[in-house]
Scaffold this active site. Structure first.
Site: not given
Ligand code: RUB
Length: 326
Positions: A68, A213, A133, A27-28, A25, A202
Site C-alpha cells: 500500500r 481516509k 474511518c 497505518a499503525a 489495515r 496515514d
C-alpha cells in the site's frame, strides 16, 4: 541463486497479501505487522552466509513495501528494522533484526499511549467527538479521556466504501461510549452537536497537510465553516520524511469493486452496467494545514505549520538509499 531471487518467507507473503486486501489495515497496525513479518523472516531464514541473509531481508522489505503506497508508517517501520540489522555473522544479523523489530513494536505501543494522554487533555468532560474511518491513534485519545473519568460521546461517520466507521463504533461501545452512527452525507448536519472532529492520519507532510481516509478533507472544511476544532492524532511514525524535500504523497487508488459492491439494502445491486462507466476509488485525500487546528503526537501537540520543525529534528540527519534496495 542471485540476490534478487532471494526467498521471501511465506509469513511475509501472507502479511503482504493481508495488508493489500486490508485484512490488516490502519497505518499503525500495518507498521506493527510489517515489523513482525521481518522478525519472522529473520527467525526462519536458512541463509548460510551473511550476504544471503541480507539479500533475503531486503527482498522481504521490498515485498512488504509494495503493498500500500500512502501510509508512511510502512516504510518507516521497514527502515527502522532493517537499519537495525548489524553484525558479521548470520546469527548476529538475525538477532539484531528480531531485537529491532521488538524495539520498534514497543516504541509504537508506547508512542500511542503517550499521544493518547496528550490528546485526552484537549477533551473536556461531556464532550462529543466526531470520527472518520478507524484510527487507533485517535481512539487512544478517547480511551485516555475515559480513564481520566471524563464522559465522552461520539458521532461516528460510517466511512464508505469500506465502512471502517463500524469498527470505531464497536470499539467505542465496548468502552461504554454512547455512539451515534451516521452515513457520511449526514456529517455536516451533526457538526452542530460536535465539540471536536477527531481523526487519525496515514501520512503528515512537511507543510502540515494531513493525508487520511478519503472524506477527511471535506469533513475538515465543513467543520471549519461551523467553527468546530479539528484534531489529528498521529504519532511521529506518520511524518513523511520525503516531503521535506518536496515530494508529494502517493494516493492509493483501489479496486472499483469496493464502490460497486452489491448491497442488499441498496436500490441498485452493484451492476450499474455498461461500457463507458468510470469508477474512481481513491483511498485517501489531503487536508490542507489551514483546516487543521492541532496535530497531536507522542512528542506534544503542534499547529500543523510547525510540524516541519519536529520533522527536521527527527529526520534531519538521515541520508542515503533505502535499506531494502539492492
Ligand atoms: C485507515 C485510515 C486511518 C489511519 C490512521 O485507512 O485512514 O485513519 O490509517 O490509523 P485504511 P491508525 O482503512 O484504508 O487502512 O491511527 O490506526 O494508525
Amino acid at each position: 541463486m542471485s540476490h534478487s531471487d532471494a526467498e521471501v518467507h511465506p509469513t511475509v507473503e501472507e502479511v503482504a497479501a493481508d495488508i493489500a486486501s486490508m485484512e490488516i489495515r490502519g497505518a499503525a497496525t500495518i507498521a506493527d505487522a510489517a515489523a513482525e513479518a521481518l522478525a519472522d523472516q529473520a527467525e526462519h531464514s536458512d541463509a548460510e552466509t551473511p550476504e544471503a541473509f541480507r539479500a533475503e531481508m531486503r527482498a522481504a522489505g521490498r515485498h512488504l513495501r509494495g503493498t500500500r503506497p500512502t501510509a508512511v508508517s510502512l516504510p518507516n517501520a521497514l527502515r527502522y528494522v532493517l537499519r537495525g540489522m548489524q553484525g558479521s555473522t548470520v546469527e548476529q544479523l538475525r538477532g539484531t533484526v528480531v531485537e529491532s523489530a521488538r524495539e520498534f513494536q514497543r516504541e509504537l505501543d508506547q508512542a500511542q499511549d503517550n499521544l493518547g494522554e496528550i490528546g485526552a487533555n484537549r477533551l473536556r468532560d461531556g464532550d462529543t467527538v466526531m470520527t472518520h474511518c478507524h484510527s487507533t491513534d485517535a481512539l487512544s485519545c478517547v480511551e485516555k479521556a475515559l480513564e481520566q473519568g471524563k464522559e465522552i460521546s461520539a458521532i461516528v461517520k460510517e466511512t464508505r466504501p469500506r465502512k471502517q466507521g463500524h469498527i470505531t463504533a464497536r470499539q467505542l461501545r465496548e468502552w461504554g461510549v454512547p455512539v451515534t452512527l451516521v452515513v457520511d452525507n449526514a456529517a455536516r448536519r451533526y457538526l452542530d452537536e460536535t465539540d471536536h472532529v477527531l481523526v487519525g492520519a496515514d501520512s503528515i507532510a512537511a507543510d502540515g497537510s494531513v493525508i487520511n481516509k478519503i472524506g477527511t478533507s471535506g469533513l475538515a472544511v465543513n467543520a471549519r465553516e461551523r467553527g468546530v476544532p479539528i484534531m489529528v492524532a498521529a504519532q511521529t511514525l506518520k511524518l513523511h520524511p520525503d516531503t521535506m524535500t518536496g515530494h508529494t504523497v502517493e494516493i492509493e487508488m483501489r479496486d472499483e469493486r469496493e464502490v460497486l459492491a452489491a448491497d442488499e439494502e441498496a436500490e441498485i445491486d452493484g451492476d450499474i452496467g455498461g461500457d463507458g462507466l468510470t469508477v474512481e476509488n481513491p483511498a485517501f485525500d489531503v487536508t490542507p494545514p489551514r483546516y487543521v487546528d492541532a496535530i497531536v503526537t507522542e512528542r506534544g501537540q503542534f499547529p500543523p505549520e510547525s510540524i516541519v520543525t519536529l520533522m527536521r529534528e527527527l529526520f534531519g540527519d538521515q541520508q542515503g538509499g533505502e535499506p531494502w534496495e539492492e
